[in-house]
Scaffold this motif. Structure first.
Motif, PDB file in Angstrom:
ATOM      1  N   ALA A 207       0.847  -1.190   0.000  1.00 51.93           N
ATOM      2  CA  ALA A 207       0.000   0.000   0.000  1.00 51.93           C
ATOM      3  C   ALA A 207       0.886   1.244   0.000  1.00 51.93           C
ATOM      4  O   ALA A 207       2.077   1.176   0.311  1.00 51.93           O
ATOM      5  N   PRO A 208       0.330   2.389  -0.339  1.00 49.06           N
ATOM      6  CA  PRO A 208       1.118   3.630  -0.225  1.00 49.06           C
ATOM      7  C   PRO A 208       1.507   3.857   1.231  1.00 49.06           C
ATOM      8  O   PRO A 208       0.817   3.402   2.154  1.00 49.06           O
ATOM      9  N   PRO A 209       2.615   4.559   1.467  1.00 48.08           N
ATOM     10  CA  PRO A 209       2.967   4.889   2.856  1.00 48.08           C
ATOM     11  C   PRO A 209       1.911   5.791   3.475  1.00 48.08           C
ATOM     12  O   PRO A 209       1.323   6.635   2.791  1.00 48.08           O
ATOM     13  N   VAL A 210       1.661   5.597   4.753  1.00 48.48           N
ATOM     14  CA  VAL A 210       0.680   6.426   5.471  1.00 48.48           C
ATOM     15  C   VAL A 210       1.382   7.061   6.666  1.00 48.48           C
ATOM     16  O   VAL A 210       2.385   6.539   7.162  1.00 48.48           O
TER      17      VAL A 210
ATOM     18  N   ALA B 282      -1.991  -2.767  -6.390  1.00 42.85           N
ATOM     19  CA  ALA B 282      -1.023  -2.025  -5.575  1.00 42.85           C
ATOM     20  C   ALA B 282      -0.477  -0.871  -6.397  1.00 42.85           C
ATOM     21  O   ALA B 282      -0.329  -0.988  -7.615  1.00 42.85           O
ATOM     22  N   PRO B 283      -0.154   0.253  -5.760  1.00 43.40           N
ATOM     23  CA  PRO B 283       0.472   1.343  -6.514  1.00 43.40           C
ATOM     24  C   PRO B 283       1.872   0.926  -6.964  1.00 43.40           C
ATOM     25  O   PRO B 283       2.561   0.162  -6.280  1.00 43.40           O
ATOM     26  N   ALA B 284       2.272   1.408  -8.112  1.00 43.25           N
ATOM     27  CA  ALA B 284       3.620   1.116  -8.602  1.00 43.25           C
ATOM     28  C   ALA B 284       4.657   1.913  -7.820  1.00 43.25           C
ATOM     29  O   ALA B 284       4.333   2.906  -7.172  1.00 43.25           O
ATOM     30  N   ASN B 285       5.889   1.435  -7.870  1.00 43.34           N
ATOM     31  CA  ASN B 285       7.036   2.201  -7.358  1.00 43.34           C
ATOM     32  C   ASN B 285       6.858   2.611  -5.900  1.00 43.34           C
ATOM     33  O   ASN B 285       7.053   3.756  -5.518  1.00 43.34           O
ATOM     34  N   ARG B 286       6.514   1.641  -5.066  1.00 46.43           N
ATOM     35  CA  ARG B 286       6.226   1.970  -3.666  1.00 46.43           C
ATOM     36  C   ARG B 286       7.470   2.491  -2.937  1.00 46.43           C
ATOM     37  O   ARG B 286       7.359   3.330  -2.038  1.00 46.43           O
ATOM     38  N   GLY B 287       8.652   2.005  -3.323  1.00 46.56           N
ATOM     39  CA  GLY B 287       9.865   2.559  -2.719  1.00 46.56           C
ATOM     40  C   GLY B 287      10.038   4.033  -3.020  1.00 46.56           C
ATOM     41  O   GLY B 287      10.497   4.813  -2.171  1.00 46.56           O
ATOM     42  N   LEU B 288       9.671   4.443  -4.233  1.00 45.58           N
ATOM     43  CA  LEU B 288       9.708   5.858  -4.590  1.00 45.58           C
ATOM     44  C   LEU B 288       8.670   6.641  -3.791  1.00 45.58           C
ATOM     45  O   LEU B 288       8.938   7.773  -3.344  1.00 45.58           O
ATOM     46  N   LEU B 289       7.504   6.062  -3.588  1.00 46.18           N
ATOM     47  CA  LEU B 289       6.488   6.726  -2.772  1.00 46.18           C
ATOM     48  C   LEU B 289       6.991   6.927  -1.343  1.00 46.18           C
ATOM     49  O   LEU B 289       6.672   7.941  -0.698  1.00 46.18           O
ATOM     50  N   ASP B 290       7.785   5.972  -0.852  1.00 47.09           N
ATOM     51  CA  ASP B 290       8.370   6.132   0.477  1.00 47.09           C
ATOM     52  C   ASP B 290       9.298   7.342   0.520  1.00 47.09           C
ATOM     53  O   ASP B 290       9.268   8.133   1.474  1.00 47.09           O
TER      54      ASP B 290
END
Length: 445
Positions: A43-46, A156-164
């Motif tokens: 999931a996206p970071p919250v 799931a959103p793509a590129n979750r590490g980038l979202l972090d």
């Protein structure tokens, strides 16, 4: 170094107690997002829910799940750090500040490398002492890696590490003033995979307003996978796990199992009818984007951001020389060109076209004496000079990154000084790179 534990900072999420260091104060394992557990790994970071009382910021945080990495006869532990140190709360930053006194100092936010599968801010190379000594607040970021961070999954959103990393920059904007930093003067910088993430931030609309300057060290502005390439990796991972390629199906799988199947993803043929493998088979994970960052800079904050960008002159040697045997020089040169040089040039040229003299380019040429002098100006060799720790004993000797000899006098001061000057003013000390005058400053050549 003598340290005494007593400084504390009030943040919007709660108080953090840190350490008094030789240069300033250090606050470790400060969460910028809630722990990514179970289905939350996809999931996206919250935002972190916060805490009561003073949180202990004297000990390092857990690290993202990751495999061990071996570079043969070269000690790369100072680069990769301790590996996987299990624990849920690893979406954290370390902050090294001259003083948490409300001062408005330049802020530098570092994004580590490691092929999108390894690394952490616990690595010895990312010591912030020299930055704090020079009146800069250094923030080092952990982010999701491997399957939780970068596998493209339905639901799931793509590129979750980038979202972090975006979430960490948002945390910096809201919180760094409490640590003595200026939220209006933030430089995000990264190396290798971290530099590729910084390049993607330059093209990301949601990154607008989060930073004023960027440094891309040995990244790849054309290193993203196409959706078709990403699907191949996803299908291979799902097949190895025996589940459907969806976030829902992956959610119950343990982190240990994700690491166990990584060998099944190594060596996948990612060449398609329209794209080569931008990472030359070295990692099954990258960003997944419809357009390469170097070609999408106009969509993000790049035009308003100062950029310092460059590569090492013998990048590919890291992937060839430590394994021993005869050195295929042509292979090392080709790897450096494909992995770093081509994409760096494309991004530098694209940024220079839209930014009006705000691009600066460098080439790092100091040749490490490691491995009988064969390592040369390989990937990662600039890092001890950027962080001004080139004299550290662990980096020397027969297996050390810099080799048995002493580091050249003055080079660390020059490189580190250029990074600090750029963070302060946008000028590292040499002429801008423009289409009409493509200046490349040679450092240590």
């Amino acid at each position: 170094m003598s340290q005494q534990a007593d400084p504390a900072v009030e943040t919007p999420a709660g108080a953090v107690r840190g350490l008094r260091a030789e240069f300033g104060e250090r606050y470790r394992a400060v969460p910028y997002a809630a722990a990514p557990t179970g289905a939350g790994r996809f999931a996206p970071p919250v935002p972190h829910p916060g805490w009561s009382g003073a949180r202990d910021g004297t000990q390092p945080s857990p690290t993202a799940p990751q495999p061990a990495r071996d570079f043969g006869g070269l000690d790369m532990i100072p680069y990769f750090g301790p590996g996987w140190m299990p624990g849920e709360e690893y979406l954290t930053v370390d902050v090294h500040t001259p003083a948490a006194d409300g001062g408005r100092r330049p802020v530098m936010v570092f994004v580590h490398g490691g092929g999108f599968v390894t690394g952490s801010n616990r690595a010895a190379l990312y010591d912030g002492s020299a930055f704090a000594r020079d009146e800069v607040v250094l923030v080092t970021v952990n982010y999701r890696l491997g399957i939780p961070g970068f596998l493209d999954l339905a639901g799931a959103p793509a590129n979750r590490g980038l979202l972090d990393v975006l979430a960490a920059l948002g945390w910096v904007r809201e919180t760094v003033a409490a640590f003595g930093g200026d939220p209006g003067n933030v430089t995000v910088f990264g190396q290798s995979a971290g530099a590729t993430l910084v390049g993607a931030l330059l093209a990301a609309p949601q990154a607008k307003g989060l930073f004023r300057r960027a440094i891309v060290q040995s990244g790849n502005g054309t290193g993203a996978f196409t959706p078709e390439q990403a699907r191949r990796v996803t299908d291979a991972a799902a097949a190895a796990l025996g589940v459907e390629p969806t976030a829902e199906a992956f959610a119950p799988v343990t982190d240990e199992r994700f690491l166990e199947i990584l060998p099944a993803l190594a060596g996948l043929d990612l060449r398609t009818g329209t794209a080569t493998d931008p990472l030359a088979g070295l990692s099954p994970f990258s960003l997944v984007l419809p357009v390469q960052p170097a070609d999408g800079l106009a969509d993000g904050p790049a035009g308003d951001v100062d950029l310092l960008i460059g590569t090492n002159t013998e990048e590919g040697r890291l992937y060839v020389v430590p394994q021993g045997g005869p050195e295929p020089a042509a292979k090392a040169a080709a790897l450096g060109e494909v992995l770093f040089e081509t994409g760096t040039t494309r991004m530098a040229e694209a940024h220079a076209r839209i930014s009006g003299g705000r691009t600066h380019r460098y080439s790092f040429g100091y040749r490490s004496t490691a491995l009988d002098g064969r390592l040369g100006a390989a990937h990662t060799v600039e890092l001890p000079f950027v962080f001004d720790i080139a004299g550290e004993p662990r980096l020397h000797g027969d297996t050390g990154l810099l080799g048995p000899g002493p580091a050249p006098a003055g080079l660390a001061a020059r490189v580190h000084g250029a990074w600090v000057a750029f963070a302060r003013t946008g000028d590292p000390g040499w002429a801008a790179y423009t289409p009409q005058r493509p200046v490349v400053e040679v450092l240590g050549g």
